[in-house]
Enzyme design. Structure first.
Site, mmCIF file in Angstrom:
data_model
loop_
_atom_site.group_PDB
_atom_site.id
_atom_site.type_symbol
_atom_site.label_atom_id
_atom_site.label_comp_id
_atom_site.label_asym_id
_atom_site.label_seq_id
_atom_site.Cartn_x
_atom_site.Cartn_y
_atom_site.Cartn_z
ATOM 1 N N VAL A 189 -5.258 5.604 7.788
ATOM 2 C CA VAL A 189 -5.052 4.251 7.268
ATOM 3 C C VAL A 189 -3.720 4.179 6.539
ATOM 4 C CG1 VAL A 189 -5.979 2.486 5.709
ATOM 5 C CG2 VAL A 189 -7.541 4.012 6.927
ATOM 6 N N CYS A 190 -3.014 3.075 6.723
ATOM 7 C CA CYS A 190 -1.848 2.768 5.896
ATOM 8 C C CYS A 190 -1.845 1.261 5.688
ATOM 9 C CB CYS A 190 -0.551 3.290 6.515
ATOM 10 S SG CYS A 190 -0.042 2.460 8.030
ATOM 11 N N GLN A 191 -0.698 0.667 5.525
ATOM 12 C CA GLN A 191 -0.627 -0.776 5.286
ATOM 13 C C GLN A 191 -0.666 -1.545 6.592
ATOM 14 O OE1 GLN A 191 -0.796 -1.729 2.199
ATOM 15 N NE2 GLN A 191 -0.692 -3.919 2.570
#
Length: 195
Positions: free
Chosen positions: A69-71
């Protein structure tokens, strides 16, 4: 004909997986400040630079079901490629990142209101381009070069799937409000894979 490898997962599917799989590990590869502002409940913060530096150690702690997960998905995809090189070929990138998961009704933890890194990059780049154009008009035409350099940097960033401005902004004091994890704390927090 070969079947393409699926490397992404939708937020709704992740919500189902969380309910169905005890062996699921969710790694958030954003900075500690971004993680503190918003993260998926139960996820582990292993910032991308730390993951890149300790990929083999991290890979040894991961099981069969990993979601990154990231932005927006860019850093998570970089992490997926790194982990694939270390033998973890079952990692998925969450489509639309942590904000997309929150928008889909996923269980998230909200903290301090630090701007997301992509928003900070847009603000810095836009401000520098505007300053270069205004300065070029009123002070010296040479200041227009700032706009060209920033534009070139953004084009390179898109082509190389990296972001030097984001790396610089990550070192700013407002992005250091949260304590960045060390290799020992980031890797040590992960559950041991079941045999």
């Amino acid at each position: 004909m070969t079947t393409p490898t699926i490397t992404t997962i939708e937020p709704t599917t992740l919500r189902e997986w969380i309910d169905q799989h005890d062996d699921l590990v969710i790694l958030d590869v954003r900075s500690a400040a971004e993680f503190e502002a918003l993260h998926i409940r139960g996820s582990y913060n292993v910032p991308l630079p730390l993951l890149a530096e300790h990929t083999a150690d991290l890979a040894s702690r991961l099981g069969e079901r990993v979601v990154l997960v990231c932005q927006s998905g860019v850093r998570a995809e970089q992490a997926r490629v790194k982990l694939a090189g270390a033998g973890v070929d079952t990692a998925f990138v969450l489509t639309d990142g942590a904000p997309g998961y929150a928008a889909a009704g996923g269980d998230v933890v909200r903290g301090a209101g630090t701007w997301a890194m992509d928003r900070q990059v847009r603000m810095a780049a836009g401000s520098l381009v505007l300053a270069g154009l205004v300065g070029g008009r009123f002070l010296s035409p040479k200041l227009r070069t700032v706009a060209g350099v920033i534009g070139g940097g953004l084009a390179f960033s898109a082509a190389s799937n990296t972001c030097a401005m984001g790396q610089v902004l990550a070192k700013m004091p407002w992005n250091r409000s949260a304590q960045e994890p060390t290799a020992a704390s980031a890797i040590g927090q992960l559950p041991r894979p079941t045999a």
